[in-house]
Every structure is written in C-alpha cells, then in structure tokens.
Design a protein around this motif. Structure first.
Motif, PDB file in Angstrom:
ATOM      1  N   UNK A  40      11.321  22.145  24.533  1.00 29.09           N
ATOM      2  CA  UNK A  40      12.019  21.875  25.805  1.00 29.09           C
ATOM      3  C   UNK A  40      11.450  22.765  26.910  1.00 29.09           C
ATOM      4  N   UNK A  41      11.291  24.053  26.615  1.00 28.51           N
ATOM      5  CA  UNK A  41      10.779  24.967  27.661  1.00 28.51           C
ATOM      6  C   UNK A  41       9.299  24.706  27.947  1.00 28.51           C
ATOM      7  N   UNK A  42       8.592  24.147  26.975  1.00 30.76           N
ATOM      8  CA  UNK A  42       7.174  23.806  27.205  1.00 30.76           C
ATOM      9  C   UNK A  42       7.048  22.630  28.181  1.00 30.76           C
ATOM     10  N   UNK A  43       8.101  21.826  28.256  1.00 31.59           N
ATOM     11  CA  UNK A  43       8.124  20.743  29.253  1.00 31.59           C
ATOM     12  C   UNK A  43       8.641  21.289  30.587  1.00 31.59           C
ATOM     13  N   UNK A  44       9.773  22.007  30.542  1.00 36.13           N
ATOM     14  CA  UNK A  44      10.412  22.408  31.818  1.00 36.13           C
ATOM     15  C   UNK A  44       9.630  23.497  32.541  1.00 36.13           C
ATOM     16  N   UNK A  45       8.681  24.154  31.864  1.00 35.94           N
ATOM     17  CA  UNK A  45       7.864  25.155  32.578  1.00 35.94           C
ATOM     18  C   UNK A  45       6.979  24.475  33.635  1.00 35.94           C
ATOM     19  N   UNK A  46       6.811  23.156  33.513  1.00 37.57           N
ATOM     20  CA  UNK A  46       6.039  22.414  34.516  1.00 37.57           C
ATOM     21  C   UNK A  46       6.927  21.906  35.663  1.00 37.57           C
ATOM     22  N   UNK A  47       8.253  22.114  35.572  1.00 35.08           N
ATOM     23  CA  UNK A  47       9.150  21.684  36.654  1.00 35.08           C
ATOM     24  C   UNK A  47       8.988  22.644  37.835  1.00 35.08           C
ATOM     25  N   UNK A  48       9.166  22.121  39.060  1.00 37.77           N
ATOM     26  CA  UNK A  48       9.141  23.005  40.237  1.00 37.77           C
ATOM     27  C   UNK A  48      10.413  23.841  40.288  1.00 37.77           C
ATOM     28  N   UNK A  49      11.502  23.274  39.785  1.00 34.94           N
ATOM     29  CA  UNK A  49      12.795  23.972  39.817  1.00 34.94           C
ATOM     30  C   UNK A  49      13.625  23.503  38.620  1.00 34.94           C
ATOM     31  N   UNK A  50      14.299  24.445  37.930  1.00 35.34           N
ATOM     32  CA  UNK A  50      15.221  24.059  36.843  1.00 35.34           C
ATOM     33  C   UNK A  50      16.646  24.332  37.320  1.00 35.34           C
ATOM     34  N   UNK A  51      17.475  23.288  37.341  1.00 34.78           N
ATOM     35  CA  UNK A  51      18.880  23.405  37.819  1.00 34.78           C
ATOM     36  C   UNK A  51      19.837  23.812  36.713  1.00 34.78           C
ATOM     37  N   UNK A  52      19.623  23.238  35.514  1.00 31.95           N
ATOM     38  CA  UNK A  52      20.579  23.440  34.417  1.00 31.95           C
ATOM     39  C   UNK A  52      19.842  23.741  33.120  1.00 31.95           C
ATOM     40  N   UNK A  53      20.349  24.738  32.377  1.00 30.91           N
ATOM     41  CA  UNK A  53      19.848  25.028  31.019  1.00 30.91           C
ATOM     42  C   UNK A  53      21.063  25.044  30.109  1.00 30.91           C
ATOM     43  N   UNK A  54      21.109  24.121  29.128  1.00 26.16           N
ATOM     44  CA  UNK A  54      22.299  23.953  28.291  1.00 26.16           C
ATOM     45  C   UNK A  54      21.895  23.903  26.830  1.00 26.16           C
ATOM     46  N   UNK A  55      22.803  24.300  25.965  1.00 25.79           N
ATOM     47  CA  UNK A  55      22.476  24.224  24.530  1.00 25.79           C
ATOM     48  C   UNK A  55      23.737  24.097  23.683  1.00 25.79           C
ATOM     49  N   UNK A  56      23.663  23.335  22.622  1.00 23.84           N
ATOM     50  CA  UNK A  56      24.654  23.321  21.550  1.00 23.84           C
ATOM     51  C   UNK A  56      23.910  22.888  20.298  1.00 23.84           C
ATOM     52  N   UNK A  57      24.002  23.682  19.231  1.00 24.80           N
ATOM     53  CA  UNK A  57      23.254  23.418  17.996  1.00 24.80           C
ATOM     54  C   UNK A  57      21.771  23.230  18.325  1.00 24.80           C
ATOM     55  N   UNK A  58      21.122  22.165  17.765  1.00 29.93           N
ATOM     56  CA  UNK A  58      19.672  21.992  18.028  1.00 29.93           C
ATOM     57  C   UNK A  58      19.389  21.242  19.325  1.00 29.93           C
ATOM     58  N   UNK A  59      20.448  20.942  20.077  1.00 33.51           N
ATOM     59  CA  UNK A  59      20.283  20.129  21.284  1.00 33.51           C
ATOM     60  C   UNK A  59      20.201  21.022  22.525  1.00 33.51           C
ATOM     61  N   UNK A  60      18.988  21.227  23.012  1.00 29.91           N
ATOM     62  CA  UNK A  60      18.767  22.006  24.235  1.00 29.91           C
ATOM     63  C   UNK A  60      18.430  21.020  25.345  1.00 29.91           C
ATOM     64  N   UNK A  61      19.017  21.228  26.513  1.00 29.74           N
ATOM     65  CA  UNK A  61      18.717  20.365  27.672  1.00 29.74           C
ATOM     66  C   UNK A  61      18.341  21.229  28.864  1.00 29.74           C
ATOM     67  N   UNK A  62      17.219  20.923  29.515  1.00 30.09           N
ATOM     68  CA  UNK A  62      16.886  21.499  30.815  1.00 30.09           C
ATOM     69  C   UNK A  62      16.785  20.351  31.807  1.00 30.09           C
ATOM     70  N   UNK A  63      17.432  20.494  32.952  1.00 31.08           N
ATOM     71  CA  UNK A  63      17.341  19.478  34.012  1.00 31.08           C
ATOM     72  C   UNK A  63      16.772  20.131  35.264  1.00 31.08           C
ATOM     73  N   UNK A  64      15.798  19.467  35.864  1.00 32.85           N
ATOM     74  CA  UNK A  64      15.189  20.035  37.063  1.00 32.85           C
ATOM     75  C   UNK A  64      14.390  18.997  37.816  1.00 32.85           C
ATOM     76  N   UNK A  65      13.468  19.494  38.625  1.00 32.58           N
ATOM     77  CA  UNK A  65      12.701  18.609  39.511  1.00 32.58           C
ATOM     78  C   UNK A  65      11.209  18.838  39.392  1.00 32.58           C
ATOM     79  N   UNK A  66      10.429  17.745  39.451  1.00 36.29           N
ATOM     80  CA  UNK A  66       9.008  17.823  39.795  1.00 36.29           C
ATOM     81  C   UNK A  66       8.912  17.106  41.131  1.00 36.29           C
ATOM     82  N   UNK A  67       8.626  17.834  42.193  1.00 36.79           N
ATOM     83  CA  UNK A  67       8.714  17.247  43.536  1.00 36.79           C
ATOM     84  C   UNK A  67      10.132  16.751  43.745  1.00 36.79           C
ATOM     85  N   UNK A  68      10.273  15.476  44.135  1.00 36.78           N
ATOM     86  CA  UNK A  68      11.608  14.904  44.345  1.00 36.78           C
ATOM     87  C   UNK A  68      12.161  14.233  43.093  1.00 36.78           C
ATOM     88  N   UNK A  69      11.376  14.219  42.024  1.00 40.49           N
ATOM     89  CA  UNK A  69      11.787  13.482  40.818  1.00 40.49           C
ATOM     90  C   UNK A  69      12.661  14.364  39.938  1.00 40.49           C
TER      91      UNK A  69
END
Ligand code: R1P
Ligand code: URA
Length: 291
Positions: A40-69
């Motif tokens: 997950x962090x290997x993907x989100x390290x390419x984001x321009x900005x990370x808004x949310x970092x969440x985890x429960x058990x093996x489920x980690x979620x990062x939400x952010x932006x690449x440009x406006x996406x």
C-alpha cells in the motif's frame, strides 16, 4: 426500501465499515487493490498528497491525490475469500446509505484495479513482464454463492475449459468473468493480455509439489495447452476472478494487472520481484492518473 440489519452490514463506532475500517468519505471512486499490506505504501508514496491512512487487520487503506485524481489503495490479503469481504465493503461504502442502511437510488460505479503478482503459464511470457487479465476464470467456489450469469461466449469458454481440463470430476464447476472494457483499453502498450486462472491456493491448486502428491498432476500442463479462439491462458494467481465476478454483478469496472514473478513452464523465478512490482506500479499509476 429494505433496511439492512446491523448483523449484515457491520459499521463500527467511527462510522466505518467493519473489516476495512473505512468511512464513505474516506474512499475514492478509483480503488487500487494490492494483496500485500506492505505494498500500500509503495503505491501511495507516488501520491502528491495522502489524506487518509487507515488499517484494520490485513486491510490497509491510503486515500490521496495524484494531481486532481483522487485514488484509494487498499490491501486485500490473499485469496478469493478476502476478496468477498473487500469488494462487498467497497461497494457498500459507495452504494449503501450508512445512516438509513438502505441501498442508494443513485448507484456509483467504482474503478477497481488490482496491481498484483502472478505466475506465467506460457514459456514466451518472461518473468518481470506485465499481464492484464482479459478474463478471470475461477476454480475457487466463491461466485457460486451468488446469483450470477454469463454471456454466450463466456459460457462456451467455460464449457471448452471443463472439457479440456476434465476438472468437473474433482473440483467445483469453474466460473468466468470479464475485465471492465472501459479500463482494459487503456492498458495495451507494454502489457500482454490473456485469461487468468484464479486458484484457491498457491501450492496444490497451482500444481506445486513440495511434500504432497497432486490429485490431478497434468492440470498445469493442460492450462498451458488450452486454446479458445484467440484466447489462451497466460497466468494464474488468487484474486482476479473473484474481483471480476463480484465487481461486474455490482456494476463496477474492474481490471487485474500482474507483474509476472514466476514462469512455471520454464521453472524460473524473478531475480528481483520487488523491482518488477515497483515498475508495474509506476507504469500503471501514470495511466490510472489520466483515466
Ligand atoms: C501469492 O503469493 C499471492 O500473490 C499474488 C496472488 O494472487 C496471491 O495473493 O498476488 P499479490 O502479490 O497481489 O498478493
Ligand atoms: N502469485 C501466485 O499466486 N502464483 C505465482 O506463481 C506467483 C505469484
């Protein structure tokens, strides 16, 4: 509208769906899934900005932006059983109103893109290559728990597969689902396309012998030899058919892309699977950011 009970859709005290621990406002409409929580962090390290970092058990979620996406990346863990949890909860986050516990009138289609690893079943697909799954053919049982249907070509493909492999004698009937065509067309240059077999295990179900004998020792060879019109089986892994099958029934566009880390015909394993995955992430994120 039917209210969905507390026992069926579990929402924690944060207002987040139970397994993923994600709230509706914390999920983007473009979702990348990865098997490995460390990816997950290997993907989100390419984001321009990370808004949310969440985890429960093996489920980690990062939400952010690449440009406006806006993009979310979610780890699924391994296997179709985990995909049942992840895809149902992703869908609930956008298509069920958590206040009233009812299905929304206006449904939201997600883009769900798996960036995973896989074993090649053809000698000409080298380790470190990238494969896009045109179809997920499941030899696990997951989709049979749902009311599902196939088009004529898909039915014929499964029938030809069963006749060729003779799997119906010992395994559950295989099922098939196709890639989301709106996503597939963007991933052509630098990606091979083919049918992916989704297995309910890494060893026996993928024909690997350590200490135990196999019930069907010729199964992997038969997968390599299978042909249906222009279609051949390129690879196998453990999530694609479940993502395609559930995603399609729910109206989402799904695509599964794999870095090949093993070639089972040539008996080779990637010298640097981590680098192959990093290259897959970089190349695919550039495309995803522009869709
Ligand atoms: C097995 O090693 C795992 O690797 C593949 C299989 O689908 C299975 O999940 O994908 P990931 O690398 O995304 O986990
Ligand atoms: N993942 C699998 O499921 N199988 C392989 O051979 C490699 C990665």
């Amino acid at each position: 509208m039917q209210r969905i009970a507390e026992s069926e859709l579990i929402i924690n005290n944060r207002g987040a769906v139970y397994h993923l621990n994600v709230r509706p406002d914390e999920l983007a409409n473009t979702v990348i899934t990865v098997g490995d929580p460390d990816r997950v962090k290997e993907v989100s390290k390419h984001f321009d900005k990370v808004e949310h970092r969440l985890q429960h058990r093996e489920f980690i979620t990062h939400t952010g932006y690449i440009g406006n996406k806006r993009i979310s990346v979610v780890s699924t863990g391994i296997g179709p059983d985990n995909i049942d949890i992840v895809v149902n909860e992703l869908d609930a986050l956008v298509n069920i109103d958590f206040e009233s516990r009812t299905i929304k009138q206006q449904l939201t289609p997600l883009h769900i893109i798996r960036l995973g690893t896989s074993g090649a079943l053809q000698a000409d697909i080298p380790v470190d290559a990238f494969v896009v799954s045109t179809h997920g053919l499941g030899i696990d049982n997951l989709l049979h728990f749902y009311r599902h249907d196939n088009n004529e070509e898909e039915k014929q493909l499964v029938h030809a597969f069963v006749t060729h492999t003779q799997v119906q004698d010992s395994l559950s009937y295989p099922y098939i689902a196709s890639a989301g065509s709106q996503l597939l067309k963007h991933f052509v240059q630098g990606y091979q396309h083919g049918i992916t077999i989704t297995c309910p295990g890494f060893y026996g179900p993928q024909g690997r012998v350590l200490r135990l004998g196999l019930s069907n020792p010729t199964f992997v060879d038969r997968l390599t030899q299978f042909q249906f019109g222009q279609h051949r089986i390129t690879n196998f892994e453990m999530e694609t058919s479940a993502i395609y099958g559930l995603g399609k029934m729910m109206g989402h566009q799904c695509l599964s892309i794999s870095a090949i880390v093993a070639n089972r015909v040539k008996k080779e394993f990637s010298k640097d699977g981590g680098l192959a995955v990093e290259n897959l992430i970089k190349k695919s994120l550039e495309i995803i950011a522009g869709i």
